[in-house]
Enzyme design. Structure first.
Site, PDB file in Angstrom:
ATOM      1  N   SER A 174       0.848  -1.194   0.000  1.00  0.00           N
ATOM      2  CA  SER A 174       0.000   0.000   0.000  1.00  0.00           C
ATOM      3  C   SER A 174       0.891   1.255   0.000  1.00  0.00           C
ATOM      4  CB  SER A 174      -0.920  -0.068   1.221  1.00  0.00           C
ATOM      5  OG  SER A 174      -2.002   0.812   1.098  1.00  0.00           O
ATOM      6  N   ASP A 427      -8.371  -5.658  -5.905  1.00  0.00           N
ATOM      7  CA  ASP A 427      -8.067  -4.539  -5.002  1.00  0.00           C
ATOM      8  C   ASP A 427      -8.454  -3.228  -5.680  1.00  0.00           C
ATOM      9  OD1 ASP A 427      -6.941  -2.651  -3.343  1.00  0.00           O
ATOM     10  OD2 ASP A 427      -4.858  -3.232  -3.742  1.00  0.00           O
ATOM     11  N   HIS A 452      -5.681  -6.592  -1.753  1.00  0.00           N
ATOM     12  CA  HIS A 452      -4.656  -5.635  -1.312  1.00  0.00           C
ATOM     13  C   HIS A 452      -3.465  -6.345  -0.652  1.00  0.00           C
ATOM     14  CE1 HIS A 452      -3.773  -1.424  -1.037  1.00  0.00           C
ATOM     15  NE2 HIS A 452      -3.725  -1.379   0.274  1.00  0.00           N
TER      16      HIS A 452
END
Lengths: 505, 505
Positions: A174, A427, A452
């Protein structure tokens, strides 16, 4: 539908850490994990880019270290570093099993560095109230400073361990993945390569459509069932119509088991929308406990609740069933608090970043999306509201120093090396990710079924083959970087001659 | 010999700009040049790395622009940018004829950007006294901020000219060459390549021997004549012996035509040493007017004066003859001022940089060198003396953000592209330069006979073939970068799709 509400802006731009509620998570694994590393603190420079006396202020930066598997400095064994993102570093370590599981194979030292202004790495004497108090103190919260932190800490650590020749590989998911990729690009002399997992590094400026994020959320549910998609899409109007009727709010409170007295349509829609967005983001193939305890394939489970024939045409019962998957998988909740505005994990820090540097437009809503366009400017409103700043849009440009976010294909085709961009296409952030190989050494690994940074999670026996393959591919590439590094170390006369040779004239 | 004197520390680290005396230069060429560009000012951000309100302070940054040869935005014609170093940008433009002379061939727009805190690009309302007053204001004087200035200005200029697709190539000599190389490495999305001329990018830390600088000075003179070298090397002892004798200083004053009453051995040695160092640095094959008006091959001319049989054994007459080449080539001086401590060109700025970031050890003296080791710490003394700072050696580390100064061969072998490092081996700074190709696209051009960024100077009819060849080689390489850029522009789908394609699932 969500009508002209800014409620979603509260959690904008929806990185996972914005929603973590560790107190709701099973902490047994955290306890297990904490025996896997030692916690240390490094005296870090507050301002890396100015030389005036004030800049000599320091703060204590937390990092976790595990040398169980390390082959040692004498063998030039690798160092794997997690470039921490917007939250408690222990939480990221816990969700990055990939590093623990591959360390033995690589004989790697493991280091997880906490991002400044998060967790226990708080400037201003560790006083969070002071650190977050105003724009002057938060001015030191930027990705550019964070990257310099990591470089400084890594170099110092290597010197202390007499491990200056040990190759460093950085990892992150991320925002942490963006930091890992930028770190390789900005500090190529510190890290030989980066695994940037689910890093929406193109989700800036107009490089990525602002519609992509919400389109992928819809797509995830629609891929399970057309009816599921339809029920969700039409639910907002039903909620709003009901809310307007006499005793409508009472009905809604009852249907969704809302605890508190206060309720309105916006808050309920926000609560439901949050569940859909974050379930899409963490649609993992095995049970997980990342943002919230969840079953395997939670989107499928939500749609199963919605498609459940026993609830007939009762849309609210269907939605309640879906929400339960996200908010109450453990089954212990008796009622729900829609208006949880508490900020136990310092999201103020991320809000600051999201308004200054990390301005990532994700609020576009196409006809596919579940949500309607919002009024107001989600980019700058929190900033003006909280910090009384009028942001100069051109000054949103420490981005500039991060380098390659514009024309990334063209620029990185001829520049840089050794980055893996992993993305799972389920995601919502994958729309802003690098989905195609850029060069021979800057590569994209794309998993159609992935969510993710699923690749970074601890493996389980139930992991599907595609996930096992992704990890194998990543290990193989990293192995290649390290082998090449050792080759260069042995064969390249990389050191500049320390004694000047007059004879070279 | 120079005995335990700190006098050399005054001009340390001896970049040319520290010694310019434009008032002594023929200004006719400056006047000619100034018709070759328009002078503009850009409102620049003072602090690129913090977001707090104070950071929104701005200053007026000067740049020069010439569009005579430009092929225009519609044709994506190139933009050549000089990344200004530690001085007046007009002076650098005047000494970078290479850009003017190659512009027609490339149809290039020319831009010369002045470095913050120099020339007319003074923060704090243009008030130099304020800007240079203390460590707090000088804190914004760093190469990292300067590079961000250049990126910001270039991006803004391209937008204003609707020239966003025009390739930018950066050029620089000396410190400006280091900035050009770093710019390509840090802002690869802004510049497609860099010509870094005579940039001692390895003259940091212990990457380069501190002896190399002074050894090259000696070597230059020795290469002309062994006697010349011997006379210079033995002269210091003679000066010191004479100074100690009754009326010895009077004799020295007479021998060297010193104007002022004040004289001592240190000042005289410093004066002579300066002439040797800077003549070595600017030992150009044609008459020049860079630091001082000089004949072609001035080192040869100095040695000719020293070897002149008509002065017999009169060492001082020989040294005086040599000094005359550097200080009085025009023949107008009637006496010399040894103690010129004035600072008309803002060298305070460079002193600050040399003590914070640009700590480049060049003060080692081997048995070959003309000077003796100095006492004291030349790195930090000016800092403590002037700004009352105790520098944290680890904090000399904005260098860190500049990236690749450690293990440059190994790091850049696998990272980065499109940099030319030119070095002339008669330049004392060449010891800290990149003298061998690093990769296919990060290349070294080395001219045995060359001096400090001789390649960037205006060509003359008398230029030797090796110099013509160097420039041809540089043009060819730059042409290659630009051709490749156009190829990529036409063939690479470099833009991230702006509309998300659900069909890609």
């Amino acid at each position: 539908m969500l009508s002209s509400t800014l409620s979603f802006a509260k959690i904008y731009p929806k990185f996972p850490a914005s929603l973590i509620h560790p107190e709701k998570l099973s902490l047994s694994s955290v306890a297990t994990m904490s025996s896997n590393y030692r916690t240390k603190y490094f005296t870090q420079i507050l301002d890396h880019f100015n030389f005036y006396p004030k800049s000599h202020q320091t703060f204590q930066q937390r990092y976790l270290i595990n040398n169980t598997f390390w082959g040692g400095a004498k063998n030039d064994a690798p160092i794997f570093v997690y470039t921490g993102n917007e939250g408690d570093i222990e939480w990221f370590a816990q969700n990055t099993g990939f590093m623990f599981e591959t360390a033995p194979r690589f004989k790697a030292l493991l280091v997880f560095i906490e991002h400044r202004f998060y967790g226990k790495s708080m400037p201003y004497g560790g006083n969070k109230d002071v650190a977050y108090s105003n724009a002057s103190t938060l001015g030191y919260l930027s990705s550019t400073q964070a990257l310099a932190d990591y470089a400084t800490l890594i170099i110092d650590l290597k010197q202390n361990l007499t491990a200056t020749e040990c190759p460093v590989v950085v990892f992150g998911g991320s925002y942490g993945g963006m930091l890992a990729a930028w770190f390789r690009l900005k500090y190529p002399h510190v890290a030989i390569g980066a695994l940037a997992s689910s890093s929406p590094i193109l989700n800036f400026d107009n490089l990525t459509s602002p519609y992509s994020f919400n389109d992928i959320v819809s797509h995830d549910f629609r891929s399970e069932s057309e009816n599921c998609h339809k029920v969700i899409k039409e639910s907002w109007q039903k909620i709003e119509d009901t809310a307007k009727r006499t005793k409508g709010l009472q009905q809604l409170r009852k249907s969704f088991k809302v605890c508190r007295n206060y309720i309105d349509a916006d808050a309920l829609e926000n609560w439901l929308g949050t569940a859909f967005v974050y379930t899409a983001m963490t649609d993992y193939p095995t049970p997980s406990n990342f943002l919230s305890p969840l079953p395997a394939y939670p989107v499928k489970q939500m749609c199963k609740a919605i498609d459940d024939p026993t609830t007939g045409n009762d849309t609210f019962a269907k939605l309640y069933g879906a929400a339960n998957v996200y908010y109450n998988y453990s089954g212990t909740a008796t009622c729900f608090d829609l208006d949880d505005d508490s900020d136990p994990h310092g999201l103020g820090g991320w809000n600051w970043q999201a308004c200054t540097e990390m301005v990532m437009p994700t609020d576009g809503n196409s006809r596919e999306a579940y949500f309607q366009p919002q009024s107001g400017n989600t980019k700058t409103e929190p900033l003006t509201a909280k910090w009384h700043l009028t942001l100069n849009p051109d000054a949103v440009g420490s981005l500039l120093s991060l380098g390659v976010m514009w024309d990334i294909r063209r620029v990185l085709k001829r520049f840089g090396s050794n980055i893996i961009f992993f993305n799972g296409l389920r995601d919502p952030w994958s729309g802003g990710g690098v989905l195609k190989n850029i060069s021979k050494t800057i590569v994209a690994i794309v998993a159609k079924e992935g969510a993710h940074h699923v690749d970074l999670r601890f493996s389980t026996k139930e992991d599907p083959k595609w996930l096992q393959d992704v990890r194998k591919q990543e290990v193989k590439i990293i192995q290649g970087w390290i082998s090449q590094y050792y080759h260069d170390l042995a064969h390249l006369s990389f050191k500049h001659p320390c004694t000047f040779q007059l004879s070279t004239f």
